[in-house]
Design a protein around this motif. Structure first.
Motif, PDB file in Angstrom:
ATOM      1  N   ASP A 121       0.795  -1.217   0.000  1.00 27.13           N
ATOM      2  CA  ASP A 121       0.000   0.000   0.000  1.00 27.13           C
ATOM      3  C   ASP A 121       0.833   1.276   0.000  1.00 27.13           C
ATOM      4  O   ASP A 121       0.283   2.367  -0.200  1.00 27.13           O
ATOM      5  CB  ASP A 121      -0.947   0.010   1.205  1.00 27.13           C
ATOM      6  CG  ASP A 121      -2.034  -1.045   1.084  1.00 27.13           C
ATOM      7  OD1 ASP A 121      -2.376  -1.419  -0.048  1.00 27.13           O
ATOM      8  OD2 ASP A 121      -2.533  -1.504   2.128  1.00 27.13           O
ATOM      9  N   ILE A 122       2.155   1.175   0.223  1.00 27.69           N
ATOM     10  CA  ILE A 122       3.001   2.371   0.171  1.00 27.69           C
ATOM     11  C   ILE A 122       3.784   2.435  -1.143  1.00 27.69           C
ATOM     12  O   ILE A 122       4.550   3.382  -1.359  1.00 27.69           O
ATOM     13  CB  ILE A 122       3.968   2.458   1.368  1.00 27.69           C
ATOM     14  CG1 ILE A 122       5.064   1.395   1.282  1.00 27.69           C
ATOM     15  CG2 ILE A 122       3.198   2.358   2.683  1.00 27.69           C
ATOM     16  CD1 ILE A 122       6.175   1.591   2.300  1.00 27.69           C
TER      17      ILE A 122
ATOM     18  N   ASP B  32       5.588   5.462  -3.087  1.00 28.83           N
ATOM     19  CA  ASP B  32       4.742   6.595  -3.422  1.00 28.83           C
ATOM     20  C   ASP B  32       5.201   7.832  -2.640  1.00 28.83           C
ATOM     21  O   ASP B  32       5.390   7.770  -1.416  1.00 28.83           O
ATOM     22  CB  ASP B  32       3.288   6.264  -3.076  1.00 28.83           C
ATOM     23  CG  ASP B  32       2.351   7.411  -3.350  1.00 28.83           C
ATOM     24  OD1 ASP B  32       1.975   7.612  -4.512  1.00 28.83           O
ATOM     25  OD2 ASP B  32       2.001   8.120  -2.372  1.00 28.83           O
TER      26      ASP B  32
ATOM     27  N   ARG C 274       3.769  10.677  -1.770  1.00 29.68           N
ATOM     28  CA  ARG C 274       2.866  11.164  -0.718  1.00 29.68           C
ATOM     29  C   ARG C 274       2.911  10.263   0.510  1.00 29.68           C
ATOM     30  O   ARG C 274       2.918  10.737   1.652  1.00 29.68           O
ATOM     31  CB  ARG C 274       1.440  11.258  -1.271  1.00 29.68           C
ATOM     32  CG  ARG C 274       0.440  11.887  -0.306  1.00 29.68           C
ATOM     33  CD  ARG C 274      -0.883  12.178  -1.027  1.00 29.68           C
ATOM     34  NE  ARG C 274      -1.448  10.961  -1.594  1.00 29.68           N
ATOM     35  CZ  ARG C 274      -2.253  10.135  -0.922  1.00 29.68           C
ATOM     36  NH1 ARG C 274      -2.566  10.410   0.330  1.00 29.68           N
ATOM     37  NH2 ARG C 274      -2.751   9.071  -1.502  1.00 29.68           N
ATOM     38  N   GLN C 275       2.946   8.959   0.273  1.00 25.70           N
ATOM     39  CA  GLN C 275       3.053   8.013   1.381  1.00 25.70           C
ATOM     40  C   GLN C 275       4.379   8.180   2.116  1.00 25.70           C
ATOM     41  O   GLN C 275       4.436   8.082   3.350  1.00 25.70           O
ATOM     42  CB  GLN C 275       2.918   6.579   0.865  1.00 25.70           C
ATOM     43  CG  GLN C 275       1.521   6.188   0.462  1.00 25.70           C
ATOM     44  CD  GLN C 275       0.626   5.962   1.658  1.00 25.70           C
ATOM     45  OE1 GLN C 275       1.038   6.022   2.802  1.00 25.70           O
ATOM     46  NE2 GLN C 275      -0.644   5.709   1.391  1.00 25.70           N
TER      47      GLN C 275
ATOM     48  N   ARG D  27       4.066  11.060   4.456  1.00 29.78           N
ATOM     49  CA  ARG D  27       3.155  10.746   5.558  1.00 29.78           C
ATOM     50  C   ARG D  27       3.814   9.824   6.568  1.00 29.78           C
ATOM     51  O   ARG D  27       3.715  10.034   7.789  1.00 29.78           O
ATOM     52  CB  ARG D  27       1.880  10.099   5.001  1.00 29.78           C
ATOM     53  CG  ARG D  27       0.771   9.920   6.021  1.00 29.78           C
ATOM     54  CD  ARG D  27      -0.452   9.276   5.398  1.00 29.78           C
ATOM     55  NE  ARG D  27      -0.289   7.849   5.231  1.00 29.78           N
ATOM     56  CZ  ARG D  27      -0.529   6.956   6.198  1.00 29.78           C
ATOM     57  NH1 ARG D  27      -0.912   7.353   7.402  1.00 29.78           N
ATOM     58  NH2 ARG D  27      -0.397   5.673   5.960  1.00 29.78           N
ATOM     59  N   LEU D  28       4.512   8.805   6.082  1.00 26.18           N
ATOM     60  CA  LEU D  28       5.129   7.836   6.988  1.00 26.18           C
ATOM     61  C   LEU D  28       6.290   8.461   7.755  1.00 26.18           C
ATOM     62  O   LEU D  28       6.493   8.161   8.940  1.00 26.18           O
ATOM     63  CB  LEU D  28       5.596   6.612   6.203  1.00 26.18           C
ATOM     64  CG  LEU D  28       4.494   5.823   5.480  1.00 26.18           C
ATOM     65  CD1 LEU D  28       5.062   4.555   4.882  1.00 26.18           C
ATOM     66  CD2 LEU D  28       3.323   5.521   6.393  1.00 26.18           C
TER      67      LEU D  28
END
Length: 250
Positions: free
Chosen positions: A12-13, A47, A49-50, A53-54
């Protein structure tokens, strides 16, 4: 996925290019099956954006729970020498970490609460590593989190474990590196044909590195960008250590 948690699955990342690794269509698939290729890295598999965020999640939740590694060069490596040019350098390092050996470690508890441990245990993480390795990998892989700040580094080492029956013939590491914009540079230097001739930046916002261990390598001291707050200059590394699956009985 919840804004304050890691996704349950590593896939998902991934970016579109990263998902091509899982699908078996990326040029890096099977790269480490060649024993002459000990190290590969790419900056477009996570990704963007990921990645931001992470990294923010790690800064917010895990920074205060890190354990310090401070392993200087022992002075006896100089003053107890008896022959000229007979230097023996043990691994020296300075960084911070979260160990997952004990579930009661403060960092391990936080990693479990925010979903980081689950993501590092996910089957898509092992599938991603196996795609790069070009061979099946065993269950029960190791996990660790590292954080490099200004001046942090890892000295020359080879990650060979001759006393571990399953690891002594080799294994695979996959590192997901998330560097802050205030990091100016940090480099991974590794040996080819017996000389430290290869150098790769690990200071991009998101870098995936794959290692076919053991081999000689080191990480240079992290440097902050001039004029930026040096305390914000850090590079997180989420890593998995994968043993090869045992051959099936005929």
């Amino acid at each position: 996925m919840p804004a304050d948690r890691f996704p349950a699955e590593f896939e998902d990342i991934l970016s579109r290019q990263g998902r091509r690794v899982l699908a078996g269509t990326h040029a890096l698939c099977g790269a480490l099956a060649d024993p002459r290729r000990r190290f590969e890295s790419a900056t477009d598999l996570i990704d963007a954006r990921q990645a931001r965020r992470l990294r923010a999640l790690l800064d917010r939740h895990l920074l205060a729970a890190l354990e310090r590694i401070d392993r200087p060069i022992p002075p006896e490596t100089i003053w107890e020498m008896t022959d000229d040019y007979a230097e023996m350098l043990p691994k020296a390092a300075r960084a911070s970490t979260v160990y997952f050996d004990s579930p009661q470690e403060p960092g391990a508890r936080i990693a479990r609460r925010i979903g980081l441990e689950a993501m590092l245990r996910s089957q898509s993480f092992r599938a991603f590593a196996a795609a790069l390795a070009g061979r099946a990998l065993a269950d029960g892989w190791g996990r660790q989190v590292l954080c490099y700040g200004p001046g942090d580094y890892a000295g020359p080492h080879n990650d060979h474990h001759p006393r571990n029956r399953r690891a002594r013939a080799g294994y695979v590491d996959v590192h997901v590196s998330l560097a802050a914009p205030s990091v100016a540079h940090q480099w991974l230097v590794y040996a080819r044909a017996g000389h430290f001739t290869e150098m790769v930046s690990v200071a991009a916002p998101a870098t995936v590195s794959a290692y076919r261990l053991p081999f000689w390598h080191y990480v240079t001291p992290l440097a902050a960008r001039p004029g930026r707050a040096s305390g914000a200059a850090r590079r997180w590394v989420l890593l998995g250590t994968f043993l090869y699956a045992a051959p099936r009985a005929p």
